[in-house]
Design a protein around this motif. Structure first.
Motif, PDB file in Angstrom:
ATOM      1  N   ILE A  26       0.872  -1.173   0.000  1.00  0.00           N
ATOM      2  CA  ILE A  26       0.000   0.000   0.000  1.00  0.00           C
ATOM      3  C   ILE A  26       0.908   1.221   0.000  1.00  0.00           C
ATOM      4  O   ILE A  26       1.758   1.369   0.874  1.00  0.00           O
ATOM      5  N   ILE A  27       0.766   2.065  -1.010  1.00  0.00           N
ATOM      6  CA  ILE A  27       1.608   3.260  -1.115  1.00  0.00           C
ATOM      7  C   ILE A  27       0.718   4.493  -1.222  1.00  0.00           C
ATOM      8  O   ILE A  27      -0.376   4.441  -1.785  1.00  0.00           O
ATOM      9  N   SER A  28       1.199   5.601  -0.667  1.00  0.00           N
ATOM     10  CA  SER A  28       0.435   6.846  -0.755  1.00  0.00           C
ATOM     11  C   SER A  28       1.263   7.970  -0.166  1.00  0.00           C
ATOM     12  O   SER A  28       2.361   7.758   0.339  1.00  0.00           O
ATOM     13  N   HIS A  29       0.689   9.152  -0.213  1.00  0.00           N
ATOM     14  CA  HIS A  29       1.264  10.290   0.506  1.00  0.00           C
ATOM     15  C   HIS A  29       1.022  10.071   1.999  1.00  0.00           C
ATOM     16  O   HIS A  29       0.160   9.281   2.400  1.00  0.00           O
ATOM     17  N   VAL A  30       1.810  10.750   2.831  1.00  0.00           N
ATOM     18  CA  VAL A  30       1.661  10.609   4.279  1.00  0.00           C
ATOM     19  C   VAL A  30       0.244  11.019   4.694  1.00  0.00           C
ATOM     20  O   VAL A  30      -0.335  11.975   4.175  1.00  0.00           O
ATOM     21  N   LEU A  56      -2.490   2.057  -4.797  1.00  0.00           N
ATOM     22  CA  LEU A  56      -2.174   3.484  -4.692  1.00  0.00           C
ATOM     23  C   LEU A  56      -3.360   4.180  -4.047  1.00  0.00           C
ATOM     24  O   LEU A  56      -4.443   4.245  -4.619  1.00  0.00           O
ATOM     25  N   LEU A  57      -3.145   4.693  -2.835  1.00  0.00           N
ATOM     26  CA  LEU A  57      -4.221   5.302  -2.060  1.00  0.00           C
ATOM     27  C   LEU A  57      -4.136   6.820  -2.177  1.00  0.00           C
ATOM     28  O   LEU A  57      -3.070   7.399  -1.967  1.00  0.00           O
ATOM     29  N   VAL A  58      -5.250   7.451  -2.511  1.00  0.00           N
ATOM     30  CA  VAL A  58      -5.311   8.910  -2.646  1.00  0.00           C
ATOM     31  C   VAL A  58      -6.475   9.428  -1.807  1.00  0.00           C
ATOM     32  O   VAL A  58      -7.576   8.871  -1.858  1.00  0.00           O
ATOM     33  N   ALA A  67       2.459  15.348  -3.447  1.00  0.00           N
ATOM     34  CA  ALA A  67       3.805  15.184  -4.008  1.00  0.00           C
ATOM     35  C   ALA A  67       4.294  13.734  -3.914  1.00  0.00           C
ATOM     36  O   ALA A  67       4.827  13.175  -4.876  1.00  0.00           O
ATOM     37  N   GLN A  68       4.105  13.099  -2.758  1.00  0.00           N
ATOM     38  CA  GLN A  68       4.604  11.732  -2.621  1.00  0.00           C
ATOM     39  C   GLN A  68       3.701  10.708  -3.290  1.00  0.00           C
ATOM     40  O   GLN A  68       4.121   9.583  -3.526  1.00  0.00           O
ATOM     41  N   THR A  69       2.467  11.088  -3.586  1.00  0.00           N
ATOM     42  CA  THR A  69       1.635  10.229  -4.420  1.00  0.00           C
ATOM     43  C   THR A  69       2.334  10.012  -5.758  1.00  0.00           C
ATOM     44  O   THR A  69       2.448   8.883  -6.254  1.00  0.00           O
ATOM     45  N   LEU A  70       2.796  11.112  -6.349  1.00  0.00           N
ATOM     46  CA  LEU A  70       3.501  11.024  -7.637  1.00  0.00           C
ATOM     47  C   LEU A  70       4.780  10.214  -7.491  1.00  0.00           C
ATOM     48  O   LEU A  70       5.061   9.306  -8.281  1.00  0.00           O
ATOM     49  N   ALA A  71       5.592  10.523  -6.447  1.00  0.00           N
ATOM     50  CA  ALA A  71       6.884   9.864  -6.294  1.00  0.00           C
ATOM     51  C   ALA A  71       6.722   8.358  -6.113  1.00  0.00           C
ATOM     52  O   ALA A  71       7.418   7.559  -6.755  1.00  0.00           O
ATOM     53  N   ALA A  74       6.690   2.718  -8.253  1.00  0.00           N
ATOM     54  CA  ALA A  74       6.014   1.448  -8.537  1.00  0.00           C
ATOM     55  C   ALA A  74       6.066   1.120 -10.028  1.00  0.00           C
ATOM     56  O   ALA A  74       6.279  -0.033 -10.422  1.00  0.00           O
ATOM     57  N   LEU A  75       5.897   2.136 -10.883  1.00  0.00           N
ATOM     58  CA  LEU A  75       5.959   1.905 -12.323  1.00  0.00           C
ATOM     59  C   LEU A  75       7.359   1.476 -12.756  1.00  0.00           C
ATOM     60  O   LEU A  75       7.520   0.634 -13.645  1.00  0.00           O
ATOM     61  N   GLU A  76       8.390   2.059 -12.124  1.00  0.00           N
ATOM     62  CA  GLU A  76       9.767   1.653 -12.437  1.00  0.00           C
ATOM     63  C   GLU A  76      10.019   0.192 -12.091  1.00  0.00           C
ATOM     64  O   GLU A  76      10.838  -0.474 -12.711  1.00  0.00           O
ATOM     65  N   ASN A  77       9.289  -0.327 -11.084  1.00  0.00           N
ATOM     66  CA  ASN A  77       9.421  -1.730 -10.697  1.00  0.00           C
ATOM     67  C   ASN A  77       8.464  -2.633 -11.475  1.00  0.00           C
ATOM     68  O   ASN A  77       8.318  -3.809 -11.132  1.00  0.00           O
ATOM     69  N   ASP A  78       7.795  -2.081 -12.515  1.00  0.00           N
ATOM     70  CA  ASP A  78       6.859  -2.839 -13.360  1.00  0.00           C
ATOM     71  C   ASP A  78       5.741  -3.471 -12.533  1.00  0.00           C
ATOM     72  O   ASP A  78       5.347  -4.626 -12.767  1.00  0.00           O
TER      73      ASP A  78
END
Length: 612
Positions: A29-33, A115-117, A125-129, A134-138
């Motif tokens: 699970i990834i997202s901005h703080v 991807l949690l928004v 900003a960290q949503t984008l990062a 994640a896209l770089e890791n396919d």
């Protein structure tokens, strides 16, 4: 780590001791703080029945008290649950930019990411990062808008923004509320349907990736491990390929979320490994584990070690606590290998340690853990960054302590570390954001409107300008709506000087700092004025000066405390009074030469909090 009894194959997988890879899903699970990662993890644990309702608590996967108090995740955590006859490995990651390396390690152990928004704030900003990472890791990305139960939520508007900025179709974005549980079951269905199953041959030579390690005082190092190829069995002798070390397996298991020992882990499975290792450095993140009897030919691609970006000195208030501080740092490093430390001595503060951290929040958390968990009282010096100084003869010197900056007479130039900073803010605050960045010596790389209401700024900015108070100022100028993400962007030459603070004509190296020449005067004035308010009055005048070499930039004076030595004289000869006054004058003169000025801890803390 409690052992809850060995899980039987039937209880574990329903029909086979090693589940087929087609029934495994691994995701982070990834997202901005503060967009709801830990809360979503709680709902998933409840929905899948992984935790007894009587034992459920908020932020269940956050194991440290400091994580619950601050409401942030510091260490990535993993847990194994079941959903629709599938095994799901969930990794809850930190959201703060200082702990981005935890996110990168977690993503390497997954095939997908949720991807949690926040549906009331949109992309930050960290949503984008994190999405780009994640896209770089396919990885396959499942996007979800969280907090749709809030009155300010605008899910349709922000779904369109996600589609426009990240290219994820708005029709595929789920609408959920991690707080109420609304839509979480549909999210788990999407994880099973959209995220691909892991690949791997159970009969191939073992390749297993360590993506995190922690120290248990009873069992040694406990490593979080992802099996990529082959099968990890609890009867085998293992080779750690990067460390070139051999260890016997003591226990392997799964976290559900309580640790449960098992006999083996197959391809795609995530679990833990205990092998009698006494130091986390022996099982570093990114290490490839294989067997001695049937080894793999090559290691997996690991991780780059996180490099410290911010440095400060930690000194015990009581010098007798130095051995305790040394032991505390050694023990804390077993659980957090991302900070560094080495001995340091200061004329003003005595003996201590120079520590390197990933950022200002990381520094604050390490200091607080040292004080809480080891009952220490510490003073932290002004934070600094790692500069590169080049001498006239071409020699290059790394300078992470301002007191180590070479003599300007032999200095050719100094390079400072740069960041590529991404700031997202409402369009109405464009002028305030640009003004702040200009004050902080930032150069604009690009400015783009994500929507009529929101702007993305990309700046090249010196790291030294970010580590002290930049984020607080950014939030203040944008009423809390701006978000910040940054990544290292090499070094650049700058006109830098070392400013020393002299108290009673003696330099206090804990206050020494390296600043741009254009800011030296204002920095010196601010520091001397602040210290004049904080340093208590002595029996003699205390001059406070800011200087570059021998040139004084600013001066303030703490006036002497006046003791009424004539209070005991009730009339009498004037010579008696003169004698007392002369004696006081001589005493003050002597004290001025040999007197020591005690600088309270608040003065050091205030150096971090200078208002712009």
């Amino acid at each position: 780590m409690p052992a809850l009894g060995r899980a039987s194959p039937s209880a574990r997988y329903a029909d086979s001791p090693v589940p087929p890879a087609s029934r495994i899903r691994n995701f982070s699970i990834i997202s901005h703080v503060d967009h709801g990662k830990s809360t979503l993890s709680d709902r998933i644990l409840e929905l899948t029945g992984a935790v007894d309702p009587r034992q459920m608590r908020e932020q269940f996967l956050d194991s440290m008290d400091i994580e619950r108090e601050r409401g942030i995740t510091i260490k990535a955590q993993n847990v194994r649950v079941r959903w629709r006859d599938h095994i799901i490995h969930l990794i809850d990651t930190p959201g703060h930019v200082d702990f981005g390396y935890e996110v990168s390690r977690s993503l390497a152990a997954c095939e997908g990411a949720v991807l949690l928004v926040d549906a009331s704030q949109g992309i930050q900003a960290q949503t984008l990062a994190n999405c780009y990472q994640a896209l770089e890791n396919d990885l396959e990305i499942v996007a979800a808008l969280n907090k749709i139960d809030l009155p300010a939520a605008e899910p349709e508007r922000y779904a369109d923004e996600i589609e426009r900025v990240l290219g994820i179709e708005a029709s595929t974005i789920l609408h959920i509320s991690a707080k109420t549980g609304n839509g979480v079951s549909e999210l788990l269905d999407a994880v099973v349907d959209r995220i691909p199953a892991p690949s791997g041959d159970p009969d191939a030579p073992l390749q297993a990736l360590i993506f995190d390690s922690a120290y248990d005082k009873y069992r040694g190092v406990v490593s979080s491990i992802r099996v990529v190829q082959g099968t990890l069995r609890n009867t085998e002798k293992l080779r750690f390929m990067q460390a070139a070390a051999v260890h016997d397996v003591e226990e392997i298991g799964i976290r559900g979320p309580e640790p449960t020992p098992v006999d083996d882990l197959g391809p795609g499975e995530v679990g833990y490994l205990i092998a009698g290792i006494k130091d986390v450095a022996g099982a570093r993140s990114g290490e490839t584990v294989t067997t001695v009897g049937h080894p793999s030919d090559h290691p997996l691609s690991g991780y780059r070690d996180p490099k410290p970006m911010v440095f400060c000195g930690l000194f015990p208030i009581d010098g007798d606590e130095l051995p305790d501080l040394r032991d505390a740092l050694l023990r804390l490093r077993l659980n957090d290998a991302s900070f560094t430390y080495e001995p340091e001595s200061s004329r003003a503060l005595g003996f201590g340690f120079r520590c390197g951290f990933l950022g200002l929040l990381h520094m604050d958390i390490v200091r607080e853990r040292l004080e809480r968990e080891f009952d220490l009282s510490l003073i932290a010096s002004t934070p600094s960054v790692a500069y590169r100084a080049y001498l006239d003869d071409g020699t290059e010197i790394d300078v992470d302590n301002p007191s180590e900056l070479p003599d300007p007479a032999h200095l050719d130039h100094v390079d400072e570390p740069m960041l590529r900073a991404t700031i997202l803010a409402p369009a109405e605050f464009t002028g305030s954001v640009m003004d702040l960045c200009q004050i902080r010596r930032a150069d604009m790389v690009k400015m783009e409107y994500l929507s009529p209401e929101r702007v993305e700024f990309v700046y090249s900015i010196p790291l030294a300008e970010v580590v002290v108070n930049f984020f607080d100022q950014l939030k203040s100028r944008t009423k809390g709506y701006a978000s910040l993400d940054y990544e290292p962007a090499g070094y650049a030459t700058a006109d830098l000087v070392k400013v020393d603070l002299l108290i009673n004509r003696l330099p206090v190296d804990a206050f020494s700092t390296i600043v741009h020449r254009s800011q030296a005067d204002s920095y010196g004035r601010r520091m001397t004025e602040k210290l004049r308010e904080l340093i208590p009055r002595q029996m003699f005048d205390v001059p406070i000066q800011a200087a570059i070499g021998g040139r004084i930039l600013a001066r303030e004076t703490v006036k002497a405390r006046r003791k009424d030595v004539l209070a005991k004289c009730y009339g009498g000869d004037i010579t008696r009074k003169r004698k007392l006054l002369e004696k006081q004058k001589e005493g003050k003169k002597k004290m001025k030469n040999i007197g020591r000025v005690e600088v309270p801890q608040e003065a050091f803390v205030s150096a971090l909090r200078l208002d712009d």
